[in-house]
Every structure is written in structure tokens, then in C-alpha cells.
Design an enzyme around this catalytic site. Structure first.
Site, PDB file in Angstrom:
ATOM      1  N   LYS A 263      -9.755  -3.161  -4.998  1.00  0.00           N
ATOM      2  CA  LYS A 263     -10.367  -1.907  -5.446  1.00  0.00           C
ATOM      3  C   LYS A 263      -9.338  -0.984  -6.083  1.00  0.00           C
ATOM      4  O   LYS A 263      -9.687  -0.045  -6.768  1.00  0.00           O
ATOM      5  CB  LYS A 263     -11.124  -1.209  -4.326  1.00  0.00           C
ATOM      6  CG  LYS A 263     -10.443  -1.147  -3.001  1.00  0.00           C
ATOM      7  CD  LYS A 263     -11.437  -0.611  -1.977  1.00  0.00           C
ATOM      8  CE  LYS A 263     -10.989  -0.855  -0.564  1.00  0.00           C
ATOM      9  NZ  LYS A 263     -11.706  -1.931   0.096  1.00  0.00           N
TER      10      LYS A 263
ATOM     11  N   LYS B  11      -4.477 -10.237  -7.140  1.00  0.00           N
ATOM     12  CA  LYS B  11      -5.773 -10.399  -6.480  1.00  0.00           C
ATOM     13  C   LYS B  11      -6.721  -9.287  -6.905  1.00  0.00           C
ATOM     14  O   LYS B  11      -6.296  -8.164  -7.191  1.00  0.00           O
ATOM     15  CB  LYS B  11      -5.613 -10.418  -4.962  1.00  0.00           C
ATOM     16  CG  LYS B  11      -5.298  -9.078  -4.343  1.00  0.00           C
ATOM     17  CD  LYS B  11      -5.565  -9.067  -2.833  1.00  0.00           C
ATOM     18  CE  LYS B  11      -5.235  -7.653  -2.319  1.00  0.00           C
ATOM     19  NZ  LYS B  11      -5.521  -7.428  -0.926  1.00  0.00           N
TER      20      LYS B  11
ATOM     21  N   LYS C 173       0.830  -1.210   0.000  1.00  0.00           N
ATOM     22  CA  LYS C 173       0.000   0.000   0.000  1.00  0.00           C
ATOM     23  C   LYS C 173       0.859   1.254   0.000  1.00  0.00           C
ATOM     24  O   LYS C 173       0.525   2.231  -0.670  1.00  0.00           O
ATOM     25  CB  LYS C 173      -0.936   0.007   1.216  1.00  0.00           C
ATOM     26  CG  LYS C 173      -2.024  -1.054   1.130  1.00  0.00           C
ATOM     27  CD  LYS C 173      -3.093  -0.864   2.185  1.00  0.00           C
ATOM     28  CE  LYS C 173      -4.133  -1.973   2.072  1.00  0.00           C
ATOM     29  NZ  LYS C 173      -5.272  -1.793   2.965  1.00  0.00           N
TER      30      LYS C 173
HETATM   31  P1  ADP Z   1      -9.689  -4.643   0.114  1.00  0.00           P
HETATM   32  O1  ADP Z   1      -8.710  -5.773   0.299  1.00  0.00           O
HETATM   33  O2  ADP Z   1     -10.463  -4.710  -1.156  1.00  0.00           O
HETATM   34  O3  ADP Z   1      -9.072  -3.310   0.415  1.00  0.00           O
HETATM   35  P2  ADP Z   1     -10.632  -4.997   2.788  1.00  0.00           P
HETATM   36  O4  ADP Z   1      -9.212  -4.810   3.181  1.00  0.00           O
HETATM   37  O5  ADP Z   1     -11.662  -4.192   3.480  1.00  0.00           O
HETATM   38  O6  ADP Z   1     -10.797  -4.795   1.236  1.00  0.00           O
HETATM   39  O7  ADP Z   1     -10.953  -6.526   2.913  1.00  0.00           O
HETATM   40  C1  ADP Z   1     -12.183  -7.052   3.360  1.00  0.00           C
HETATM   41  C2  ADP Z   1     -12.094  -8.555   3.315  1.00  0.00           C
HETATM   42  O8  ADP Z   1     -12.087  -9.004   1.958  1.00  0.00           O
HETATM   43  C3  ADP Z   1     -10.814  -9.131   3.940  1.00  0.00           C
HETATM   44  O9  ADP Z   1     -11.148 -10.266   4.708  1.00  0.00           O
HETATM   45  C4  ADP Z   1      -9.969  -9.513   2.764  1.00  0.00           C
HETATM   46  O10 ADP Z   1      -9.086 -10.569   3.062  1.00  0.00           O
HETATM   47  C5  ADP Z   1     -11.025  -9.927   1.756  1.00  0.00           C
HETATM   48  N1  ADP Z   1     -10.551  -9.810   0.374  1.00  0.00           N
HETATM   49  C6  ADP Z   1     -10.159  -8.669  -0.242  1.00  0.00           C
HETATM   50  N2  ADP Z   1      -9.796  -8.912  -1.513  1.00  0.00           N
HETATM   51  C7  ADP Z   1      -9.974 -10.248  -1.711  1.00  0.00           C
HETATM   52  C8  ADP Z   1      -9.788 -11.120  -2.836  1.00  0.00           C
HETATM   53  N3  ADP Z   1      -9.351 -10.662  -3.999  1.00  0.00           N
HETATM   54  N4  ADP Z   1     -10.081 -12.432  -2.684  1.00  0.00           N
HETATM   55  C9  ADP Z   1     -10.530 -12.903  -1.513  1.00  0.00           C
HETATM   56  N5  ADP Z   1     -10.722 -12.143  -0.416  1.00  0.00           N
HETATM   57  C10 ADP Z   1     -10.453 -10.828  -0.501  1.00  0.00           C
END
Ligand code: ADP
Ligand code: NA
Length: 330
Positions: free
Chosen positions: A200, A197, A114
């Protein structure tokens, strides 16, 4: 505690959740809510580790809560709340920061990713210590299990280490939590870059399935997903990352095993898989959007749910914090 405790959180950063969030985390939250004493939150404290707009954050926090309800969380069966409504998160985070090694925090790969993405100038100390805030999030509730995606595994390790450290230094205080990570859906990949992965911060918006987009827009993205030059639908994460990702998503949405799907698509080409996937997703997401909208259209009900949730969360969080403060000599 009469039942196992489960805790997890999701960031409100961009309003709409993406398919990785849902399949990797939120779906498990829904599945676990009845058998467990479950606490789920929208982690707005985490959202300010990067620059944000106050009105957008306020709105996105509500949209996030509404999506969690739309996805099937039932306030009768779980405690749903907003992190900033429970001040104990920030309070315990300070204590845990003082127990964390600087080198230990520096090794967190999510921070490295990040901070690289945001650039040194806009990397805050908050972003650096956000894994420690996450440690506090989990430990406050004495969680036994934390349903998350694969990208959170290292933070869960840190959580376990710090719980152990506190327990050894003072006296047994925290439950040492286990990650709850389902192999099949723990890592949903980007549709345009299946080696990365789904996130966003995707390089191309075409690789990211937003749950609140028009289903037609997402259907198009499925149909133009990157695969490979072969034509046979088979599962091979190494050499057919794109097709394998589509198969895992199909399997998660349809309930069919990968083996059944490979058999089903025998003699058919990638287009058939993509079309079916687009249909499956549309079938799931359409009622999800309707449910989410009902909560957004009833702000009083959403406030009631979140108010009750914060109250229930504070009961647990304040007890843990009181014990911690006592143990460390406050
Ligand atoms: P992001 O990773 O999109 O910024 P968050 O950090 O709020 O979102 O993550 C929320 C949940 O979604 C966490 O448990 C994270 O591990 C899961 N997560 C995020 N991206 C993925 C992905 N590509 N595949 C599976 N789980 C994911
Ligand atoms: Na429950």
C-alpha cells in the site's frame, strides 16, 4: 483442540486490501477455515504504530472486516474478530517484549524498511516492537499454522524462537507455530516495479491493485503493467520479473498452471496476457465487491459477527494469558 489451530491477521490501515493481501494471505484463510479451528483478525493495534486518523481507523476496520467476509470467510466456520476487542493481545505483548533481546528486535527487516520510509522523527517505539505484538497475536491462540505472505517469514521465526524461549525458561506453555506460505502467491509484485512487492506504500499508485477500486481502474493498471522489451510470454523470475508476476497472478485467479499458460500464450504477445488478466480479475472482483458492500450496508450484522468473534477469541486468549501469568509468577 480437536483440529489444528490456524491464526492470522491483516491491518486495516488503508481501507481497501490490495491484490497481494488477497492472493498472499486472505485466499488461504478462506481455504483453511473449514478443516481447521481458524482465528482471523483485523489488527487495529498494529495500525496505530504509524499516525492515523481515529474516524478513518474506525471506518477502515469495518471495511476490512467486510472485505474478509466478502472474500469468503464464513463466521460459521471461523472466528473473525477485531484485535483491540481482545485486551489479552496487549497484555501478552508486554510479557513477550520482556523476553525479546533489543538486538534481536533490531534485526527485523520490516521494521528497518518501515522506519526508513517514515523517517526517524515519526518512527515510534510501537513500530519497533510491533513484531513482538505479532508474536503475542499468534501465541495467544496456540496456533499450529499461520497463513501469511513471504514478508512475514522473519516474524514467524521470531515467534518460534520466543515460544521456545518461554517454554524452556518456564515450562511447555506455547505451541510452536509453523508458517503457512504458498510459494506461488507469497510475493505478488508491484505492477510498475516488478522487483518490489505490491504494497500500500507503493511508489506509484499504478503499481497497486486495490480490491475496492472500480474494476475499470484496475483493468487499466493491468494493461499498463511494466514488462520488458522481449515479446515471448515465458516464466523467468530473474530476467522477466514483470511477465512472471503477471503469470503467477493469472495462474492464481484462473487455476491454470504456469506451464499451461505459457503454452496458451505461445505466439501471442504481452498484450494478450494483460487483457486476459484484466478480464479474469474483473470477473473475480465484481462479486467480491458486491458481497463486501452487503456487509457494509448492514452494520448491525457486522457488529453481531464481530461481537461473537471477540467472545470466542477471548475464551481462548484469556486461558493462555492466565497460564502465562501463573508461570511467570503473577
Ligand atoms: P501490507 O503488507 O500491505 O501492509 P499487512 O501487513 O496487513 O499488509 O499484510 C496482510 C497480509 O498480506 C500478510 O500476511 C502479508 O504477508 C500479506 N501480503 C502483503 N503484501 C503482499 C504481497 N505483495 N504479496 C503477497 N502477500 C502479501
Ligand atoms: Na474452522
Amino acid at each position: 483442540k480437536d483440529r489444528p489451530r490456524v491464526l492470522s491477521g491483516i491491518q486495516p490501515t488503508s481501507g481497501s486490501f490490495h491484490l497481494g493481501n488477497y492472493l498472499g494471505a486472505v485466499r488461504q484463510w478462506v481455504d483453511l477455515q473449514r478443516e481447521n479451528d481458524a482465528f482471523y483478525m483485523v489488527v487495529d493495534l498494529h495500525a496505530i504504530t504509524v499516525s492515523q486518523d481515529p474516524e478513518a481507523l474506525r471506518q477502515n476496520t469495518r471495511i476490512s472486516a467486510a472485505q474478509l467476509l466478502g472474500a469468503g470467510l464464513d463466521p460459521e466456520h471461523c472466528t473473525l474478530f477485531v484485535q483491540s476487542h481482545v485486551p489479552e493481545h496487549a497484555q501478552l505483548a508486554w510479557v513477550m517484549n520482556c523476553l525479546t533481546g533489543f538486538g534481536e528486535a533490531s534485526r527485523m527487516t520490516q521494521f528497518k524498511d518501515k522506519s526508513t520510509r517514515h523517517g526517524a522523527e515519526s518512527t515510534t517505539v510501537g513500530l519497533f516492537t510491533y513484531p513482538v505484538l505479532m508474536v503475542a497475536d499468534v501465541l495467544l491462540y496456540q496456533a499450529d499454522a499461520v497463513p501469511v505472505g513471504e514478508d512475514q517469514r522473519q516474524h514467524l521465526e521470531l515467534t518460534r524462537d520466543l515460544a521456545d524461549r518461554f517454554n524452556t525458561r518456564y515450562s511447555p506453555t506455547f505451541t510452536v507455530p509453523e508458517p503457512y506460505i504458498l510459494k506461488e502467491t507469497a510475493k505478488i509484485q508491484d505492477l510498475q516495479d516488478p522487483t518490489a512487492k505490491m504494497s500500500k506504500s507503493a511508489a506509484s499508485p499504478k503499481g497497486l491493485i486495490n480490491l475496492l477500486d472500480e474494476p475499470k481502474v484496475s483493468a487499466k493498471k493491468f494493461k499498463s503493467a511494466v514488462t520488458d522489451t522481449d515479446t515471448v510470454v515465458s516464466y523467468d523470475e530473474e530476467n522477466k520479473a514483470g511477465v512472471s508476476n503477471l503469470l503467477r497472478i493469472h495462474s492464481a485467479l484462473s487455476g491454470q498452471s504456469i506451464e499451461q499458460l505459457v503454452e496458451h500464450f505461445e505466439g501471442k504477445m504481452y498484450g494478450a496476457l494483460k487483457t486476459e488478466l484484466a478480464e479474469l480479475f474483473t470477473e473475480w472482483v465484481t462479486p467480491f465487491q458486491v458481497r463486501t458492500k452487503t456487509y457494509l450496508d448492514d452494520p448491525a450484522e457486522l457488529d453481531r459477527v464481530l461481537g461473537l468473534g471477540a467472545e470466542k477469541a477471548r475464551e481462548v486468549a484469556s486461558q493462555t494469558l492466565a497460564t502465562v501469568y501463573d508461570r511467570i509468577g503473577f
